[in-house]
Structure formats: C-alpha cells, structure tokens
Design an enzyme around this catalytic site. Structure first.
Site, PDB file in Angstrom:
ATOM      1  N   LYS A   1      -9.777   3.978   8.353  1.00 14.60           N
ATOM      2  CA  LYS A   1     -10.875   3.627   9.277  1.00 14.60           C
ATOM      3  C   LYS A   1     -12.186   4.276   8.833  1.00 14.60           C
ATOM      4  CE  LYS A   1     -12.038   3.860  14.210  1.00 14.60           C
ATOM      5  NZ  LYS A   1     -12.978   4.996  14.261  1.00 14.60           N
TER       6      LYS A   1
ATOM      7  N   ASN B   1       3.883  15.411  -1.614  1.00 12.22           N
ATOM      8  CA  ASN B   1       4.194  16.833  -1.405  1.00 12.22           C
ATOM      9  C   ASN B   1       5.419  17.280  -2.200  1.00 12.22           C
ATOM     10  OD1 ASN B   1       6.263  15.647   0.037  1.00 12.22           O
ATOM     11  ND2 ASN B   1       5.928  16.809   1.928  1.00 12.22           N
TER      12      ASN B   1
ATOM     13  N   GLY C   1       9.914  13.563  -4.073  1.00 18.28           N
ATOM     14  CA  GLY C   1       9.357  12.990  -5.300  1.00 18.28           C
ATOM     15  C   GLY C   1       9.489  13.941  -6.478  1.00 18.28           C
TER      16      GLY C   1
ATOM     17  N   TYR D   1      14.887   8.115  10.744  1.00 18.60           N
ATOM     18  CA  TYR D   1      14.222   7.237   9.773  1.00 18.60           C
ATOM     19  C   TYR D   1      13.850   5.900  10.416  1.00 18.60           C
ATOM     20  CZ  TYR D   1      13.447   4.674   5.388  1.00 18.60           C
ATOM     21  OH  TYR D   1      12.909   3.917   4.367  1.00 18.60           O
TER      22      TYR D   1
ATOM     23  N   ASN E   1      -2.710   9.922  10.303  1.00 22.46           N
ATOM     24  CA  ASN E   1      -3.749  10.495   9.435  1.00 22.46           C
ATOM     25  C   ASN E   1      -4.296   9.472   8.447  1.00 22.46           C
ATOM     26  OD1 ASN E   1      -3.552  13.023  10.621  1.00 22.46           O
ATOM     27  ND2 ASN E   1      -2.081  13.800   9.123  1.00 22.46           N
TER      28      ASN E   1
END
Length: 327
Positions: A108, A35, A39, A148, A102
C-alpha cells in the site's frame, strides 16, 4: 529505463528461489528476503554476484522496510511442510497473519502489486474432487495441520480485505503439490520422503492404505503459472497445479521403479487430518492465464531424483520423522 523492482519473501526456500531465478531472467531487480528458518542460502548463492539481486536476512513477521521504489511483491515466506509447521507452529501462524499484514501495508505504501502464496491446504480434507476455487473447504482449525491451513485462510481474507477496502492491487495463488530441485530431502512431504528412503535403501513408508491421492506439479510449470497470474487482471484466487492425479501407493511404486531400489512399500497409520484426495480444477488458470502444466511426471521425477542423488551423503542419511512419530 529503470528496471522494475520486485520483493520476493521466502526467497531462499524451494519455490522462492526458483521465482528469484525467473524474475532475474526477465530482467527485474530482485530483492530477496528470508529469515532462513527453513530456507537455505545455497538455493540463491548463485545470484549473489549479480547487480540485479540483493538479499535481506529478515523476518517479515516484524516490520518490513525496503528503501526506494517497489513495483511488485511476492509473499512466499512460510513453512510449507508438516515437519516444519509442527516444529514451529507459532511462527507459521505469525508469518501468515502478521507477515501478510506487514507486506500488504508495504504494498500500500509503495503502490505495489502484491501476489500472496496460498495453498491447496485451504481446502483441508476435501469432500469434493477436483477442488475448484469456489469450494470453501473442510478444515479442522484446531488439528495439527490447522496452524498452516488457517494461517493461509486468514492470509487470503486479509489480502481480499486490502483489495476491497484499500483498492490494493492483489493476486492470490493456491499452490498444489509442487516438486523439483531444491526441495529439502527430509521435509516430510511424500515425494522427498520416498526418494530419501530409496536413496538410503529403506522400505518406502506409506501412511494409511495408500489410496489417498496427490497431484504433482513440476516447479518450472508452477513458477510460470505464478508469473502469469501476477501480470493478469484477475484478483480472485487461482489454482495452480497439475490435475494428473495418482494414489500414494502408485506413486511409491513409481519411485521404486525410477530409483531401482529393491525395497518395498510398508504401511503405517495415517496422520491426523491427512487429506484423502488432492486434485486441482485448473479451468480458471487455463481460461484466464492460458496456463497448463507442460512437464510430465516421468520427466520431472528424473530431474528431481538426479538433484537429490547429487546431495552430500550426510544429507541423504539424515532423517527427521517428527511429524509421523507424533501424529
């Protein structure tokens, strides 16, 4: 034969971008996701022209959909520096909890193996050294670093729950201090902070008396450990880091020598809950993965310093010490 497809979250971050490089090199089809809250696209822009790379600008704390087959997931989306997770504490908690949930659900649904990036911060301010995977930690859940530390501890618990209840193929890496090109110069961590100050001609700020320790692992070694863990059969957490321990004071002196700066060390109060010692026990990594670090600190620091020194002057001159001013 179709290429294996891997999703790497946090792909535009420091570690994530190096992982993208490694899996491209290993002939995977790499799907990067980020997002861009911490980054930077420049870390992966060299991959954009490749047929085997695609990028999604997306927040994994929201529903994650990837069309088609998926063989592996690397979950590396998370702020990882004190400055970042004190600026965006809620997002840090959400990416470790909702984001992990998520991605476990996606793994899965796709029958994919998932490796999640945990951290040595799960050990908190440790009262044992070196830290082995069996140590449960000494963490303050409501302190400034708790957003964190506890996000990562929850992430591990959720991952193991999916492994035991859903029989999902999971791996957990506990990452110790890692450094190298593409680190952000002003992210609050000790190595870029020291080099940034040296490049600006400032005295190097040591918090506390400098007796606290860290162990620095070069990024190529870290990536190789993660790669080996993903393809191992081991499902419990594994420490990946360099056990070569050094005090912050000694490290500051190394940086002064490396950069040739005429500045000195100056001392400030230690931030709240700052770990006094950090050294990984890598017995498991050695025995199970056949892994240990190869790049010594002298060699790794030369490469890292050259990278920082090549940055635009405006980046070198920019400072952000929110964490230290507040705490």
């Amino acid at each position: 034969m179709a290429k294996k497809r891997i999703l790497i979250t946090g792909a535009a971050g420091f570690l994530g971008s190096h992982l993208c490089d490694r899996f491209i090199k290993e002939d995977f089809h790499v799907i990067g996701m980020d997002n861009l809250i911490t980054g930077e696209l420049r870390n992966i822009e060299h991959l954009f022209h490749l047929e085997n790379f695609e990028f999604y600008h997306h927040d994994v704390s929201k529903f994650v959909h990837i069309p088609g087959k998926l063989d592996y997931i690397l979950h590396f989306a998370s702020p990882a520096s004190p400055i970042d997770y004190l600026k965006i504490p809620i997002q840090t908690l959400k990416v470790g909890s909702l984001g992990t949930h998520n991605l476990l659900g996606l793994a899965k649904a796709k029958h994919a193996r998932i490796l999640v990036a945990s951290t040595s911060e799960v050990y908190g301010d440790p009262i044992v050294s070196p830290q082995s995977e069996e140590y449960w930690g000494n963490v303050n859940p409501i302190g400034p670093r708790g957003v964190y530390d506890e996000a990562k501890r929850f992430q591990e618990a959720m991952t193991m729950a999916y492994h035991t209840f859903h029989k999902l193929e999971t791996r957990i890496v506990r990452i110790f201090n890692t450094y190298g090109p593409r680190m952000r110069l002003n992210d609050g961590r000790v190595l870029p902070a020291f080099i940034g100050q040296a490049l600006r001609g400032e005295d190097l700020t040591v918090f506390g008396d400098g007796s606290q320790t860290r162990s620095f692992c070069y990024v190529d070694d870290q990536v190789d450990g993660i790669y080996r863990l993903l393809f191992s059969d081991y499902t419990q957490p594994v420490n990946i880091g360099n056990p070569d321990e050094i005090t912050i004071k000694q490290f500051g002196e190394e940086i002064i020598k490396l950069t040739g700066t005429k500045q000195k060390l100056v001392y400030h109060d230690l931030p709240v809950d700052d770990p006094k010692q950090r050294r990984p026990d890598i017995s498991k990594a050695r025995a199970i993965l056949g892994w240990e670090p190869k790049v010594n600190r002298t060699e790794g620091l030369k490469i890292t310093y050259a990278y920082f020194n090549s940055l635009p002057e405006k980046e070198i001159l920019h400072k952000d010490f929110t964490y230290f001013n507040k705490h």
